[in-house]
Design an enzyme around this catalytic site. Sequence first.
Site: not given
Length: 236
Positions: A83, A197-198
């Site tokens: 993350t 943001c993953t």
Amino acid sequence: MKTIGLIGGMSWESTATYYQVINQTIGQELGGLNSAKILLYSVNFSEIEKYQSAGKWDEAAKILGTAAYALQVSGADFIVICTNTMHKIVPEIKRYIEIPVLHIAEAMAYAADEIRVKKVLLLGTKYTLNEDFYKKTLENFYLEVAVPPSNLVESLNYVIFEQLCKGKVDHVFKKIFLEAIVPIIKDSGVQGVILGCTELGLMFGKDDFPVPVFDSALIHAKSAALYSIDRLGHSI
């Protein structure tokens, strides 16, 4: 081959991407039936998100620090936090362990440098965009960092937590975001977009913007795989 210690579940949607990309990369690099040595500690994201929204980062650090320590004693050679936002507390997590952490923002900076990108637009949660922990890491690599206006930051944050983290992709929202983001790119001289943001890779792809797109989940996962077999090209 080093053993990768993944701290995932934030959300599990992107953690699944890490597992897939790491193993695909190992297969491509080594061939045959080779796959990665991985230990996964998957947290309950609901607990983490409550601490995020309440500003109780020290409590979140206890959870992730404990996870990192558990991975270390189980045999992990280095830690990968799946993350972007929780890299805010990497210094606190490091206090629990003696093994290195592969920092996601540093991985993004190296990727941008490889193709001589000097100015990027960073997209992500409100924590990543409104605070300095991520931007300063990129700036330490001589990257100029732009962020969207505050109203767009709030909209992105809503979609990340209320949709993407639950595996939902609303193409109406995607169209609205593209209509807002593309003019920013053209007007500000941005040379690349970082999906910081993953989960954003679930919504945006490499062909959605007029400049190169750096998907943090894909790049971080590939970096983890390469580091595990000493082919990353730089130390951590």
